[in-house]
Scaffold this active site. Sequence first.
Site, PDB file in Angstrom:
ATOM      1  N   HIS A   7       0.601  -1.127   0.081  1.00  0.00           N
ATOM      2  CA  HIS A   7      -0.019  -0.056  -0.114  1.00  0.00           C
ATOM      3  C   HIS A   7       0.765   1.139  -0.129  1.00  0.00           C
ATOM      4  O   HIS A   7       0.773   2.178  -0.851  1.00  0.00           O
ATOM      5  CB  HIS A   7      -0.969  -0.211   1.323  1.00  0.00           C
ATOM      6  CG  HIS A   7      -1.967   1.231   1.478  1.00  0.00           C
ATOM      7  ND1 HIS A   7      -3.255   0.945   1.214  1.00  0.00           N
ATOM      8  CD2 HIS A   7      -1.706   2.359   1.722  1.00  0.00           C
ATOM      9  CE1 HIS A   7      -3.781   2.145   1.167  1.00  0.00           C
ATOM     10  NE2 HIS A   7      -2.741   3.271   1.702  1.00  0.00           N
ATOM     11  N   GLU A   8       1.786   1.253   1.026  1.00  0.00           N
ATOM     12  CA  GLU A   8       2.684   2.683   1.040  1.00  0.00           C
ATOM     13  C   GLU A   8       3.519   2.631  -0.110  1.00  0.00           C
ATOM     14  O   GLU A   8       4.007   3.834  -0.565  1.00  0.00           O
ATOM     15  CB  GLU A   8       3.317   2.668   2.253  1.00  0.00           C
ATOM     16  CG  GLU A   8       2.602   2.560   3.672  1.00  0.00           C
ATOM     17  CD  GLU A   8       1.335   3.501   3.571  1.00  0.00           C
ATOM     18  OE1 GLU A   8       1.537   4.507   3.084  1.00  0.00           O
ATOM     19  OE2 GLU A   8       0.430   3.084   4.424  1.00  0.00           O
TER      20      GLU A   8
HETATM   21 ZN    ZN Z   1      -3.144   5.259   1.766  1.00  0.00          ZN
END
Ligand code: ZN
Length: 509
Positions: free
Chosen positions: A273-274
């Site tokens: 995600h990051e």
């Molecule tokens: Zn996010």
Amino acid sequence: MITATTTAYDQLIDHVKQVSLLGSTASLLGWDQETLMPARGLAHRTRQLAQLAKLTHQMKTDPRVGEWLGECEADSTLTSEPLSESAVNLRELRRDFDKATKLPESLVVELAEITSQAKHEWAEARKANDYARFKPWLEKVVELNQQKAECFGWDRDTGESWDALADNFEAGMTAASVAEVFTPLRERLVPLLDDILGSKTGPSNAFNELKLPIDQQKAFVKDVSEAIGFDYARGRLDESTHPFCSGTHCNDIRMTTRFHEDNVNDALGSTMHESGHGIYEQGLPEAHIGTPMGQSVGLSIHESQSRMWENQVGRSKAFWEWCCPKLAQFFGDAVAMLSKDDIYGGANIVSPGLIRVEADEATYNLHIMIRFEIERLLMNGELGVDDLPGAWNAKYAEYLKVDVPNDTRGCMQDIHWSMGAIGYFPTYTMGNLYAAQFFEQAAAQLGDLDTMFAQGDFTPLRHWLNENIHAHGKRYRSADLMQHVTGKPLSADPLMRHLEGKLRPLYGV
Ligand code: ZN
């Protein structure tokens, strides 16, 4: 020859680049505070950040900015092509300047003071499950946000006060535009969820019960993030309680993740995600950094980039074709008893719960819809803070079929409202919707993405995102970018196709 107006534009751009240097410095200090700063450093850090915030606000509201903007806007050579570099920069800088100058300083100061205290009171009230303690602070936050909305203004014929707040997080986002995609999404999510919950079969949870050494998890997630395209020569991965990604410059991206011995899937999902956020920031055009043309579009599009790598890629069967051997390589015998199906299924378990940040891909959006509906009611005065817990619990029972046992695990679970962030939550689900629609378009243009993923080849997708989304900076607003890239307005269909296509076979429904 340099004309007077060219000079005004150059001066304006030079000025905003200086403001951006202050902002990126604050961002680096913020990253340090969450990762490396010793606890005793907090008081000094707070003073450093407050000083930077003050200088930033002064520079943003400098009357010369208004004069330069006025001069530039009168020059048609700078504005006649709406998507040109100068026109886009002027459009966005005008928006920033108007926003910064519309709020009276007294309201800015009061909001900063009240939210700083409210955040503390929220944390204490949450620990003690004491909504009565948080209630007066929330009441004040709502009231100040209503005043803020009055200062910014909204469309009095078709809009509502919530719009004025949401626009701060996502230019042009209104309650009506959100409802237009949320309503059909909910109408299709609820029956899907009913079918899944009624199913007698489903994936094994064994993958989520493995205990795996944290040192090996760290090496594993770093390897995966590098494979999908996060450039470690231009960024770092560290640890923090709540994962985040902060960009100080496209060549210096700081992201964090977190590790639990018994949840490698959380570390992997958080890191992917990051990394998606980081890949976006690394893909912004370097020559324009510090100006709108070198900035991301807004929160929804940013979130679409993180969700796509986390969900469309990281929870796909093709990804696990490639990643299962990698798991074996990093964790050896510990994962040997699990089949590829166990791992892919384990990464896609659906289980309605109370807590948004622990929610799976399908139920997550229902958590957001509840918050969106409640925010609208609070802002237009139809719901008072006295009645918030009751309204919250009723919606959880209706949408997610769960009973909320207490306010700590109910309406006090999120930090956002205590920080004054009303109008923010929908950007998470908008991100999911944008991700699904962009991904379908990428697949249509790039061909068989599954075969590429199964071979660990993520470069074509990353390059597609670079060219179609990242390289544009703020050239297009979110809705226009969607239209430009996919030829269609944002719709709930691609996300539902993604969820139904994956979850119905997994649950045999
Ligand atoms: Zn996010």
